[in-house]
Design an enzyme around this catalytic site. Structure first.
Site, mmCIF file in Angstrom:
data_model
loop_
_atom_site.group_PDB
_atom_site.id
_atom_site.type_symbol
_atom_site.label_atom_id
_atom_site.label_comp_id
_atom_site.label_asym_id
_atom_site.label_seq_id
_atom_site.Cartn_x
_atom_site.Cartn_y
_atom_site.Cartn_z
ATOM 1 N N ARG A 18 0.831 -1.219 0.000
ATOM 2 C CA ARG A 18 0.000 0.000 0.000
ATOM 3 C C ARG A 18 0.857 1.258 0.000
ATOM 4 N NH1 ARG A 18 -3.649 -0.704 4.957
ATOM 5 N NH2 ARG A 18 -1.802 -1.792 5.644
ATOM 6 N N ASN A 36 -6.282 -2.711 1.678
ATOM 7 C CA ASN A 36 -6.265 -4.168 1.699
ATOM 8 C C ASN A 36 -7.678 -4.678 1.480
ATOM 9 O OD1 ASN A 36 -3.529 -4.445 2.151
ATOM 10 N ND2 ASN A 36 -3.724 -4.690 4.351
#
Length: 92
Positions: A18, A36
């Protein structure tokens, strides 16, 4: 400006994916978010030009060191209002 959704599958959680996506998107001047997915993937919603999104997609297929990208699914998405910055969304 166009918006696309990417779903990145493989070993992409717990490896800094990320943060990698956020850095690459900011470098490219793309707005949107990354988070996620509960099934172990990483979901990206990004707004930019065709060229910007093509460059992001190429980076998503590579990922950061420590990640293993098995697949990147891409689909068109509804426009994000006011997507001038790129952020990491909370974990599931």
């Amino acid at each position: 400006m166009i918006t696309r959704r990417y779903l990145v599958r493989g070993r992409v959680q717990g490896v800094g994916f990320r943060w990698f996506v956020q850095r690459e998107a900011q470098t490219l001047g793309i707005g949107g978010w990354v988070r996620n997915d509960p099934q172990g993937a990483v979901e990206v919603l990004a707004t930019g030009s065709e060229e910007q999104l093509a460059a992001l997609a190429a980076r998503l297929r590579t990922g950061p060191r420590g990640a293993r990208v098995d697949a990147v699914e891409q689909s068109d998405a509804a426009a994000l209002d006011g997507a001038k910055s790129f952020r990491i969304e909370g974990a599931w």
